[in-house]
Design a protein around this motif. Structure first.
Motif, short mmCIF file in Angstrom:
data_model
loop_
_atom_site.label_atom_id
_atom_site.label_comp_id
_atom_site.label_asym_id
_atom_site.label_seq_id
_atom_site.Cartn_x
_atom_site.Cartn_y
_atom_site.Cartn_z
N GLY A 334 12.81 12.49 -23.24
CA GLY A 334 13.20 11.50 -23.01
C GLY A 334 14.15 10.96 -21.62
N GLY A 335 14.19 9.74 -21.45
CA GLY A 335 14.77 9.09 -21.03
C GLY A 335 16.20 8.00 -20.79
N ALA A 336 17.68 7.63 -20.15
CA ALA A 336 18.35 7.32 -20.49
C ALA A 336 18.02 5.48 -21.09
N PHE A 337 16.69 5.29 -20.55
CA PHE A 337 16.52 3.99 -20.92
C PHE A 337 14.56 3.51 -21.33
N GLY A 338 14.85 4.54 -22.46
CA GLY A 338 14.58 4.91 -24.07
C GLY A 338 12.68 5.48 -23.31
N THR A 339 12.51 5.84 -22.09
CA THR A 339 10.98 6.42 -21.87
C THR A 339 11.42 8.21 -22.91
N GLN A 340 9.81 8.02 -23.00
CA GLN A 340 9.78 9.37 -23.30
C GLN A 340 7.74 10.49 -23.22
N GLY A 341 8.62 11.52 -23.07
CA GLY A 341 6.96 12.49 -23.13
C GLY A 341 7.04 13.47 -23.41
N TRP A 342 5.95 14.00 -24.82
CA TRP A 342 5.62 14.90 -25.28
C TRP A 342 4.58 15.35 -25.22
N ILE A 343 4.47 16.44 -25.93
CA ILE A 343 3.03 17.48 -25.90
C ILE A 343 3.13 18.51 -26.81
N ASP A 344 2.79 18.12 -27.42
CA ASP A 344 2.23 18.97 -29.00
C ASP A 344 0.83 19.93 -29.07
N PRO A 345 1.24 20.98 -28.76
CA PRO A 345 0.38 22.13 -28.32
C PRO A 345 -1.22 22.10 -29.49
N LYS A 346 -0.53 21.85 -30.62
CA LYS A 346 -1.40 22.55 -31.76
C LYS A 346 -2.10 21.23 -32.23
N GLY A 363 17.83 6.90 -27.33
CA GLY A 363 16.70 6.38 -27.17
C GLY A 363 15.77 7.50 -28.02
N ASP A 364 15.55 9.33 -28.31
CA ASP A 364 15.03 10.25 -28.34
C ASP A 364 14.84 10.00 -30.31
N ASP A 365 15.68 8.81 -30.19
CA ASP A 365 15.21 9.41 -31.90
C ASP A 365 15.79 7.56 -32.28
N SER A 366 14.62 6.71 -31.57
CA SER A 366 14.76 5.51 -31.87
C SER A 366 13.72 5.03 -32.87
N ASP A 367 13.65 3.66 -33.09
CA ASP A 367 12.36 3.88 -33.69
C ASP A 367 10.96 3.28 -33.50
N VAL A 368 11.21 3.10 -31.94
CA VAL A 368 10.22 2.35 -31.12
C VAL A 368 9.39 3.32 -31.19
N ARG A 369 9.57 4.66 -30.54
CA ARG A 369 9.50 5.87 -30.52
C ARG A 369 9.27 7.08 -32.04
N LYS A 370 9.25 6.37 -33.12
CA LYS A 370 9.24 6.80 -34.15
C LYS A 370 7.65 5.91 -34.79
N ALA A 371 8.31 4.38 -34.12
CA ALA A 371 6.53 3.88 -34.37
C ALA A 371 5.23 4.54 -33.67
N PHE A 372 5.59 4.02 -32.08
CA PHE A 372 4.48 4.84 -31.91
C PHE A 372 3.67 6.46 -31.76
N GLN A 373 4.63 6.93 -32.44
CA GLN A 373 4.14 8.40 -32.27
C GLN A 373 3.53 8.91 -33.51
N THR A 374 4.07 7.83 -34.62
CA THR A 374 3.28 8.02 -35.59
C THR A 374 2.52 7.51 -35.57
N LEU A 375 1.96 6.25 -35.47
CA LEU A 375 0.54 5.49 -35.08
C LEU A 375 -0.56 6.78 -34.18
N ALA A 376 0.36 6.76 -33.64
CA ALA A 376 -0.83 7.84 -32.48
C ALA A 376 -1.52 9.11 -32.78
N VAL A 377 -0.18 9.56 -34.39
CA VAL A 377 -0.77 10.73 -34.39
C VAL A 377 -1.67 10.42 -35.74
N ASP A 378 -1.41 9.73 -36.59
CA ASP A 378 -2.01 8.75 -37.32
C ASP A 378 -4.04 8.59 -37.15
#
Length: 382
Positions: A334-346, A363-378
């Motif tokens: 993550g970055g100090a200004f809330g940016t996030q980049g994650w790679i899930d090999p599986k 920022g790594d534990d934000s509701d914005v990140r969680k919502a984004f990743q949850t919707l993407a994985v779904d």
């Protein structure tokens, strides 16, 4: 000048529609979520990008990049990515390791003699030298700010004047160790860090909007950074302490890059594909494996529960909370200004979240990140 304060009310939702090419794949639920965060004053806007199996499944721009002028977010909006710079610097280190020009376990004092005299804060001598691996895993014991307004050479020398928090390798503490590693890249390669990365990584990968020194044109399309306003639901403009273009004199290997979602996904896909892209090898498969395996053992690390550290990358060891939808072995930063980049090999997925805010907590534990990743994985499971 009084800080800009903007309240996002329902009529402004009309301004929060996604801005992307008509044929760009999108997951509507992600844009809807980003629009709600913007309306609530938690972000000014966002650019989100998701890939699966090497294909874009979502790329959207929502909200505004500049609340004062009304400039909308666009797919090519640039962002200060802060500590998302770290894995990229670590990649430069591993390129030199591949060429046998560096070793992860050699003392950094071989290249920066000032570090031979570093002591602990209680004046005790070191039990062993600080290594490059220590620098890349935040286990060197360094302390102090990762920001600087000098040359990179001077910044590294300044870090060498600071006492250590602990014996190298015995604990984990987020630190400017990768700044030191970036300076060693310069010394060994004989090139400024920005030139090394430009020639070896950015240009070949087509990352034309990734730079430590954004041009006037690039600055004009860089999203502004906002912090909580004086009243709930409002935002006010705040500055960039890590890479303000008006103050930068040297590349900051820990926190200085500006980039776009489209650029970053090229780098992440190369890493997901074992260090190669479009028939060109950038870093060896063994070096990618080294970067993305657990290096910190049982040491307690940040920034979210169940995580550990590789070389420049944070690793998801036990998915939980904000990482519960990700697979063990997922790596990113993550970055100090809330940016996030994650790679899930599986799941063969890449998640890029580009926002610009400060003062909202981890920022790594934000509701914005969680919502984004949850919707993407779904969406990826459908």
């Amino acid at each position: 000048m009084r800080p800009l304060t903007v309240r996002l009310t329902l009529p402004l939702l009309l301004l929060l529609a996604p801005i992307a090419a008509a044929d760009t794949p999108q997951i509507p639920a992600i844009s809807e979520a980003m629009q709600k965060f913007a309306a609530a004053g938690k972000i000014s806007g966002a650019v989100t990008l998701v890939t699966q199996d090497g294909q874009i499944m979502h790329h959207a721009a929502d909200g505004q990049a500049d609340l004062e002028s009304g400039q909308p977010m666009k797919s090519d909006t640039m962002f200060a990515i802060a500590s998302m710079t770290k894995p990229i610097t670590a990649t430069a280190v591993m390129m030199l390791v591949d060429e046998d020009k560096l070793s992860l376990d050699e003392p950094i004092s071989k290249y920066l003699p000032a570090f031979a005299d570093v002591q602990l804060k209680d004046g005790a001598a070191l039990e062993r030298p600080i290594t490059l691996r220590d620098c890349l895993t935040h286990t060197a014991g360094f302390q102090g700010s990762q920001a600087f307004e000098t040359s990179l050479a001077d910044a590294a020398q300044d870090i060498a004047t600071r006492s250590l928090l602990f014996q190298p390798g015995t604990k984990w503490s987020y630190s400017p160790g990768i700044t030191v590693a970036g300076r060693i890249v310069e010394i060994v390669s004989g090139q400024p860090l920005e030139k090394f990365l430009e020639m070896r990584l950015f240009q070949p990968l087509g990352m034309n909007d990734t730079t430590f020194f954004p041009s006037k044109q690039q600055q004009a399309r860089t999203a502004k950074i906002y912090s909580p306003g004086d009243k709930p639901g409002t935002l006010k403009y705040s500055g960039n302490p890590y890479s303000d273009p008006t103050k930068v004199k040297g590349p900051n290997p820990s926190a200085g890059l500006h980039s776009t979602a489209s650029d970053l996904v090229k780098y992440y896909q190369m890493m997901l594909d074992g260090g190669q892209a479009n028939g060109k090898r950038y870093v060896s498969e063994s070096s990618v494996a080294e970067m993305t395996k657990l290096q910190t053992g049982d040491l307690e690390t940040g920034f979210t529960a169940g995580c550990g550290w590789g070389l420049g990358f944070c690793l998801v060891r036990t998915p939980q909370g904000v990482t519960e939808m990700l697979s063990p072995g997922t790596f990113g930063h993550g970055g100090a200004f809330g940016t996030q980049g994650w790679i899930d090999p599986k799941q063969k997925m890449i998640f890029v979240l580009m926002i610009q805010r400060s003062g909202f907590g981890n920022g790594d534990d934000s509701d914005v990140r969680k919502a984004f990743q949850t919707l993407a994985v779904d969406a990826g499971k459908q």
